[in-house]
Scaffold this motif. Structure first.
Motif, mmCIF file in Angstrom:
data_model
loop_
_atom_site.group_PDB
_atom_site.id
_atom_site.type_symbol
_atom_site.label_atom_id
_atom_site.label_comp_id
_atom_site.label_asym_id
_atom_site.label_seq_id
_atom_site.Cartn_x
_atom_site.Cartn_y
_atom_site.Cartn_z
ATOM 1 N N LEU A 21 0.850 -1.194 0.000
ATOM 2 C CA LEU A 21 0.000 0.000 0.000
ATOM 3 C C LEU A 21 0.880 1.236 0.000
ATOM 4 C CD1 LEU A 21 -2.697 -0.960 2.678
ATOM 5 C CD2 LEU A 21 -2.782 -1.310 0.205
ATOM 6 N N SER A 44 -0.604 -0.931 -4.651
ATOM 7 C CA SER A 44 -1.845 -0.161 -4.737
ATOM 8 C C SER A 44 -1.678 1.187 -4.025
ATOM 9 C CB SER A 44 -2.980 -0.954 -4.085
ATOM 10 O OG SER A 44 -4.167 -0.192 -4.044
ATOM 11 N N HIS A 69 -8.076 1.449 -4.289
ATOM 12 C CA HIS A 69 -7.610 0.202 -3.682
ATOM 13 C C HIS A 69 -8.600 -0.890 -4.089
ATOM 14 C CE1 HIS A 69 -4.453 1.919 -1.335
ATOM 15 N NE2 HIS A 69 -5.205 2.485 -0.412
ATOM 16 N N GLU A 71 -10.026 -4.088 -3.432
ATOM 17 C CA GLU A 71 -10.002 -4.929 -2.232
ATOM 18 C C GLU A 71 -9.734 -6.403 -2.533
ATOM 19 O OE1 GLU A 71 -13.354 -4.286 0.298
ATOM 20 O OE2 GLU A 71 -12.882 -2.156 0.584
ATOM 21 N N ILE A 92 -9.072 0.566 4.222
ATOM 22 C CA ILE A 92 -8.427 -0.671 3.751
ATOM 23 C C ILE A 92 -7.605 -1.318 4.874
ATOM 24 C CG2 ILE A 92 -6.353 0.452 2.768
ATOM 25 C CD1 ILE A 92 -8.182 -2.586 1.224
ATOM 26 N N LYS A 95 -9.908 -3.095 7.231
ATOM 27 C CA LYS A 95 -10.367 -4.388 6.666
ATOM 28 C C LYS A 95 -9.288 -5.464 6.797
ATOM 29 C CE LYS A 95 -14.181 -3.093 3.835
ATOM 30 N NZ LYS A 95 -14.538 -2.320 2.679
#
Length: 458
Positions: A21, A44, A69, A71, A92, A95
């Motif tokens: 990320l 991402s 993003h 998922e 994100i 999650k």
């Protein structure tokens, strides 16, 4: 687990997904190392990716996305490397935490593939200067050393492409938060003052706990270097135990082993022969830089560098760009670029090191600053304040009783011109904003570069 064991393990990881990320310096470096280790890598970024990073990812055939993003891609990863700038409250990240997918930092990941000795430096102020100085002393002392972390090329990229025997890492609290098994051989904690508290539920003890992570996993063979004069550090140490050998430094009391000040000399005593140097000979002047020089000097003595080599390096070091950087003199007026001062503490240190009257350029994006700690120094040293930001009301409110002249400006060029007219021969014009730069500039480097260009045009 050593490097070889990792390589063996990684042959079975060949098809495992690793998501990254953030596609800045740390994310792109981590992507390169992960691909080299046989992972299926997906990068991402929720924002736009800078062109040069995009080109690197394309050249290496690494899949990436920007402005979103996806998922399904990210949540199928066995592990996620997160950029230090992404907060825990990002959807994100929440999650990933819910699914129990490990989220780590680039430093944690790269450390698995690195056998070098690690010097890890953290603190609210002085990190970059101390990291750069330590690197300079070690390199000049003949060590095969790399510089990484919050500074320079990413640690992961260097681990993939270099063979350094030592690394000096500048470690921010955000990096430390996502480090678990990584071990620092020589840990340096410079100080703890309120900063980034929005990421720590506005609790100083949470932020302090993050800083102390620099000592996690240390053993009795390792070293912990810290400032004995820093109240928050001492408070934080009270409830913690440390395996490493402790080497404190102080300018207030005589400490052995460690470093202290005696008759304007820095004295360092470790298990090595002791080192002594006059503070007048140090390249970096000002009280805060005595601390920074002590910390770097202790590291050098632990690594058994020669005193002559240390003295030379501590005397000829050139400070990093945008940190109390001398821009030159015009009509007897000195101009200093301290654009990297993005919090009040950094500006306090800058003012504290000034020996002339100051025209201070302040302002930008205020992170809920408490300017009260600057009041005494402003009264003593500052003859005028030039505000450089879109909203300067809080600066006016804070200092209207202490300074006769407070002027608003809307660009680096205007700020430099106004400050020049307010200053007299022998004064210093100091850009030390105490604020982030995003209202008028891309970042603090852009702010500093525009200021330097404006000074050259005067």
């Amino acid at each position: 687990m050593n490097q070889q064991e990792h390589k063996t393990q990684n042959s079975s990881l060949a098809t495992q997904r690793l998501a990254i990320l953030g596609a800045g310096e740390s994310g792109v470096g981590a992507a390169f190392l992960a691909q080299q280790q046989g992972y299926d890598v997906f990068v991402s970024d929720f924002d736009v990716i800078a062109d040069h990073y995009k080109k690197q990812l394309q050249d290496w055939n690494i899949r990436f996305e920007e402005n979103q993003h996806t998922e399904a891609e990210i949540l199928s990863a066995v592990e996620v490397i997160k950029s230090p700038g992404i907060p825990e409250k990002a959807p994100i990240v929440k999650k990933l935490r819910e699914k129990g997918i490990p989220v780590i930092s680039e430093i944690e990941f790269a450390g698995r593939y690195c056998d070098a000795k690690i010097i890890g430096i953290t603190g609210s102020n002085g990190k970059t200067t101390t990291t750069s100085l330590t690197y300079h002393i070690l390199k000049n002392g003949g060590l095969n050393v790399g510089l990484a972390g919050n500074i320079g090329k990413s640690f992961a990229y260097q681990v993939a492409t270099e063979k350094f025997e030592y690394y000096v890492l500048e470690l921010s609290s955000f990096m430390l938060d996502d480090m678990y098994r990584f071990k620092v051989d020589i840990a340096v904690l410079l100080n703890i003052t309120p900063d980034h508290l929005d990421r720590y539920d506005y609790k100083l003890e949470n932020y302090a706990a993050s800083k102390f992570r620099v000592t996690q996993n240390q053993t009795a063979a390792d070293y912990f270097i810290y400032c004995a004069d820093d109240p928050e550090t001492i408070k934080g140490m009270a409830g913690r135990s440390f395996e490493a050998q402790q080497l404190p430094f102080s300018i207030e009391t005589k400490i052995k082993p460690g470093a202290y000040l005696e008759n304007d000399n820095i004295v360092i005593n470790t298990h090595q022969e002791h080192f002594q140097m006059s503070i007048k000979e140090l390249a970096l002047q000002g009280k805060h830089n005595i601390y920074n020089s002590m910390a770097s000097g202790i590291v050098a003595k632990v690594l058994e560098l020669r005193n002559e080599s240390m003295r030379e390096s501590m005397g000829n070091f050139k400070n990093i760009e945008h940190r109390l950087e001398s821009v030159g003199k015009i009509s007897g007026i000195s101009f200093i670029n301290d654009s990297k001062a993005t919090n009040v503490n950094s500006t306090w240190y800058a003012l504290e090191s000034m020996t002339t009257d100051v025209v201070l350029i302040l302002g930008g994006v205020d992170k809920g600053n408490d300017y009260s700690m600057l009041k005494e120094l402003v009264k003593q040293k500052v003859k005028a304040i030039v505000c450089l930001g879109k909203d300067n009301k809080r600066i006016h409110d804070a200092f209207e009783d202490d300074v006769e002249v407070i002027v608003n400006t809307g660009s680096a060029q205007e700020a430099a011109q106004v400050a020049f007219h307010l200053a007299e021969k022998g004064d210093t014009v100091l850009l030390s904003p105490a604020c982030a730069s995003f209202d008028l500039f891309k970042n603090y480097e852009d702010r500093g570069n525009q200021f330097k260009a404006a000074v050259r045009e005067l």
